[in-house]
Design a protein around this motif. Structure first.
Motif, PDB file in Angstrom:
ATOM      1  N   LYS A 196      59.617  30.762  58.082  1.00 51.79           N
ATOM      2  CA  LYS A 196      60.197  32.098  57.860  1.00 51.79           C
ATOM      3  C   LYS A 196      59.131  33.109  57.456  1.00 51.79           C
ATOM      4  N   MET A 197      58.188  32.702  56.629  1.00 47.10           N
ATOM      5  CA  MET A 197      57.100  33.606  56.233  1.00 47.10           C
ATOM      6  C   MET A 197      56.245  33.978  57.448  1.00 47.10           C
ATOM      7  N   ARG A 198      55.957  32.965  58.259  1.00 43.32           N
ATOM      8  CA  ARG A 198      55.102  33.209  59.425  1.00 43.32           C
ATOM      9  C   ARG A 198      55.717  34.231  60.366  1.00 43.32           C
ATOM     10  N   LYS A 199      57.043  34.166  60.528  1.00 43.33           N
ATOM     11  CA  LYS A 199      57.733  35.084  61.440  1.00 43.33           C
ATOM     12  C   LYS A 199      57.592  36.529  60.981  1.00 43.33           C
ATOM     13  N   LEU A 200      57.605  36.744  59.655  1.00 47.09           N
ATOM     14  CA  LEU A 200      57.583  38.105  59.120  1.00 47.09           C
ATOM     15  C   LEU A 200      56.176  38.610  58.819  1.00 47.09           C
ATOM     16  N   VAL A 201      55.199  37.699  58.787  1.00 47.32           N
ATOM     17  CA  VAL A 201      53.789  38.103  58.577  1.00 47.32           C
ATOM     18  C   VAL A 201      52.948  37.478  59.687  1.00 47.32           C
ATOM     19  N   PRO A 202      52.944  38.092  60.865  1.00 45.66           N
ATOM     20  CA  PRO A 202      52.213  37.503  61.999  1.00 45.66           C
ATOM     21  C   PRO A 202      50.730  37.821  62.011  1.00 45.66           C
ATOM     22  N   ASN A 203      50.284  38.734  61.124  1.00 41.42           N
ATOM     23  CA  ASN A 203      48.928  39.277  61.255  1.00 41.42           C
ATOM     24  C   ASN A 203      47.915  38.780  60.235  1.00 41.42           C
ATOM     25  N   ILE A 204      48.378  38.261  59.098  1.00 48.72           N
ATOM     26  CA  ILE A 204      47.452  37.821  58.043  1.00 48.72           C
ATOM     27  C   ILE A 204      47.395  36.293  58.063  1.00 48.72           C
ATOM     28  N   PRO A 205      46.192  35.703  58.040  1.00 43.79           N
ATOM     29  CA  PRO A 205      46.117  34.237  57.994  1.00 43.79           C
ATOM     30  C   PRO A 205      46.836  33.691  56.765  1.00 43.79           C
ATOM     31  N   PHE A 206      47.437  32.520  56.920  1.00 44.45           N
ATOM     32  CA  PHE A 206      48.044  31.804  55.799  1.00 44.45           C
ATOM     33  C   PHE A 206      47.067  30.718  55.350  1.00 44.45           C
ATOM     34  N   GLN A 207      46.965  30.558  54.029  1.00 51.23           N
ATOM     35  CA  GLN A 207      46.104  29.500  53.495  1.00 51.23           C
ATOM     36  C   GLN A 207      46.926  28.611  52.575  1.00 51.23           C
ATOM     37  N   MET A 208      46.636  27.315  52.618  1.00 53.67           N
ATOM     38  CA  MET A 208      47.330  26.359  51.752  1.00 53.67           C
ATOM     39  C   MET A 208      46.318  25.530  50.979  1.00 53.67           C
TER      40      MET A 208
END
Length: 745
Positions: A196-208
């Motif tokens: 769900k987060m990925r769908k709404l933030v397509p432009n900033i890399p996600f880090q875990m």
């Protein structure tokens, strides 16, 4: 007809509608070729799947909240903020209002997608400024609010975030403690959050955050479990994996590194920073860190991470460490993480940037400072007008923070009550993400008034364990040992003298076994041998002792148990089998609570207060709490009445306060060796004996759990079990009598 059935609700026999739906959709019925015994001859008509009945399940939760208050672990009282959230208005650098109805499309994520991990690393290194990673969605709320921020509150500000932080290195938003807490306390699917987060933030890399050979669990897993998990994380939206090992054990670290590369993620292999590098007498000096960096570079990484878990990286040490790495490896991107526990976080991150770091971590202003990361606004101001400017719109960043200032008040029941910096962190070295949890755990174990003593015991526990690097899960080992010492009034010398007789916490024994890897400088002896007694000792990484996961078998098992076979559910189950099982049981009972606004997830509504819950797009419940009925003396229950979309609904709730019986138990006499008392306050998760059992000295009698700390209670001598007054699931206080062991005559 089917539509009419879907819209109907029958009070009474709950299988009527599913049966009719099965009948109406059966091919024989549709063809009109039925015979008189068709129903008798067609057993599949009775394989009924009941309606979701989501509204009734939700009312059951809201009714329980109205009667018993919140049951969310760690919540103390109700939220300070109960109004409606005001969303920020963002403006670009020219003062024009930004349209946040759709996500921003420009950002570093595009570089990863188009150029791959290696291209991203090169582009970052070629970037003139120092980029910022925002940790608000993960480490900031882990450090300040016990990791309790829910998915709905991240999604509500996601589109704004995609615009305000469009030039950010990444959003740290997943992994670490957020994974198990999502299931354990928030009753959410962590993979669903990621999607769900990925769908709404397509432009900033996600880090875990990935704990090397542990994945996102607290101890080592088979290598193929880590590989499978990384593939699922990457497929569902993760970009950058910060991989660390709690002991800086390079063999453990390499497992996670290889798994990330195989999955196609951006690998940020990480060195955990501990101690004081400026003190020449300290164990962890510049030479130690550079040896680690050399090994990581030799294995191969896209990014080098430096992880300062406790906020003990002083500005001068930061310049020395980052400067030395930059000089030796001019093409290697460096990313630095810290906590602001001592109040020096901004100064240290600026020092890192000036020494050559490509990115540093920060949190939104109202969720920054103390055990969290340093303020993003302060770092922006410090680098503004220099060659290291992060390239973010300060006005939009500040506007975004108005949302989080309200959210922090909404989650105020999870605050630890910190009021300012704690320079004592240079002494006790408690990681920021652990310190707030330790304060809460101490209060739950009845040690709240002894918090200063617990901090001192943490130092002593660390020394007893050999001055280890402290980050999950090794920080938990030190914390469990410290609380164990305070609870049982044990000094540093007592632990060493009595080690052969003490029932150490499970995590301490796992560390001594080698289940967390090999510590730098080796294990402390003779304490290790005395504590382990007959347990095994591992001299190489734990994964080599573990059989690979049989994923076909796991898939079959969860299909039978939970009627799911999705790869992400398999990954969650492999990481946390018991937690996943309890989470699924909760969802079966109450439904998907992620749709419930946090205000009503944590706090009961006022009588006649109307609120809305959107179950799905186009399906909204309008709810109003009408009344809470009187307590029934016979059943200990109350009727709770809600109005739902104009119709009165009633749910029956057990009043847990009324149901609490007098459960005070006799205390064990410390002077009588035959009496076995509870070493801590907690829950008996396992009772391994029964009345009349014959036991030998050291045999396990029961397993206790308190706030994620497990402890085995063992027999003080050989004999027969008598006076067993407890059962599995019982809550006990410290020193409560569990049983007696009559010595053999």
């Amino acid at each position: 007809m089917l539509r009419a059935l879907v819209e109907f609700r029958i009070r009474g026999v709950k299988t009527n509608i599913p049966f009719l739906a099965s009948l109406l959709t059966h091919p024989t019925f549709i063809e009109g070729s039925c015979w008189t015994t068709f129903i008798d001859d067609t057993p599949e008509l009775f394989k009924l799947v009941g309606s979701q009945n989501r509204a009734q399940k939700l009312l059951q939760y809201l009714g329980d909240l109205a009667v018993n208050g919140s049951q969310i672990k760690g919540q103390i009282g109700e939220s300070k903020f109960k109004g409606d959230i005001i969303y920020p208005v963002l403006h670009d650098k020219d003062g024009k209002e930004i349209d946040v109805s759709v996500p921003c499309q420009e950002g570093w994520k595009k570089v990863i997608d188009e150029q791959g991990p290696e291209g991203f690393a090169k582009a970052v290194r070629a970037n003139k400024g120092c980029l910022l990673m925002d940790t608000t969605w993960r480490d900031a709320h882990q450090s300040l609010l016990a990791t309790r921020v829910r998915t709905v509150d991240l999604l509500n500000i996601a589109k704004h975030t995609s615009h305000a932080l469009n030039n950010a290195w990444a959003l740290e938003c997943w992994g670490g403690a957020t994974f198990d807490v999502a299931m354990r306390f928030l009753y959410e699917d962590p993979f669903d959050r990621l999607r769900k987060m990925r769908k709404l933030v397509p432009n900033i890399p996600f880090q875990m955050l990935l704990r090397g050979a542990n994945g996102v669990a607290y101890s080592s897993l088979p290598d193929n479990a880590i590989e499978h998990f990384c593939v699922q994380a990457k497929k569902n939206g993760m970009d950058i994996f910060r991989v660390f090992d709690a002991l800086n054990d390079i063999d453990q670290l390499e497992v996670g590194m290889k798994a990330v590369k195989q999955a196609g993620g951006v690998l940020e292999a990480t060195v955990c920073y501990s101690g004081d590098m400026l003190n020449p007498k300290k164990k962890y000096n510049l030479e130690y860190y550079m040896n680690l960096v050399d090994k990581i570079v030799k294995i191969g990484t896209h990014i080098l991470g430096i992880k300062d878990m406790a906020g003990v990286l002083k500005p001068k040490a930061a310049r020395m460490l980052i400067g030395t790495i930059r000089e030796k490896y001019p093409d290697l991107p460096i990313h630095v993480h810290t906590h602001d526990s001592a109040g020096t976080g901004v100064a240290s991150m600026v020092a890192c940037a000036e020494a050559g770091a490509d990115a540093v971590d920060a949190a939104t202003d109202s969720m920054s400072g103390m055990t969290s990361q340093p303020s993003i606004g302060a770092i922006l101001a410090s680098l503004e007008g220099t060659d290291l400017d992060p390239g973010l719109n300060g006005s939009a960043v500040r506007a975004l923070d108005t949302y989080w200032s309200q959210l922090r008040l909404l989650y105020s029941p999870f605050e630890a009550g910190l009021t300012g910096p704690d320079p004592e962190v240079y002494e006790h070295e408690i990681p920021g993400g652990q310190l707030t949890n330790l304060i809460f755990q101490a209060s739950q174990l009845g040690l709240g008034a002894q918090w200063l003593e617990t901090k001192k015991a943490y130092e002593q526990a660390n020394d007893l364990l050999g001055d280890i690097v402290k980050v999950t899960p090794t920080s938990k080992v030190v914390g469990d040992m410290a609380q164990f010492m305070v609870t049982n009034k044990l000094s540093y010398d007592d632990v060493q003298k009595k080690a052969k007789e003490l029932d150490f916490p499970g995590s301490v024994l796992e560390f001594f076994e080698g289940l967390m890897g090999q510590p730098y400088g080796g294990f402390p002896e003779p304490l290790r041998s005395d504590a382990l007694r007959d347990r095994r000792k591992m001299d190489k990484r734990p994964g080599l002792y573990l059989d690979p996961i049989d994923f076909a078998k796991v898939k079959k098992e969860i299909k039978e148990k939970f009627n799911t076979s999705s790869e992400t559910d398999i990954a969650s189950y492999v990481m946390y089998p018991k937690v996943f099982e309890e989470y699924r049981g909760f969802v079966d009972k109450y439904g998907d609570l992620s749709v419930l606004p946090t205000k009503y997830f944590l706090n009961r509504p006022e009588i006649n207060e109307e609120f809305h819950v959107e179950l799905e797009k186009g399906k909204t419940l309008i709810l109003k709490l009408l009344a809470i009925g009187p307590l029934s003396d016979e059943t200990g229950q109350r009727e709770v009445f809600y109005e739902m979309n104009g119709e009165v609904r009633q749910v029956t709730i057990d009043d847990k306060k009324a149901a609490v019986e007098n459960t005070s138990r006799p205390k064990a006499d410390p002077g009588d060796s035959s009496q076995v008392g509870a070493p801590i306050a907690g829950v008996l998760v396992e009772v391994r004996v029964h009345e009349g059992s014959t036991v030998k000295k050291g045999d396990p009698i029961a397993v206790m759990s308190a706030m994620k700390m497990e402890m085995v209670v063992s027999a003080p001598h050989a004999g027969k079990v008598t006076n067993l007054g407890v059962k599995e699931g019982d809550s006990v206080a410290g020193s409560d009598l569990i049983c007696k062991i009559e010595k053999d005559r």
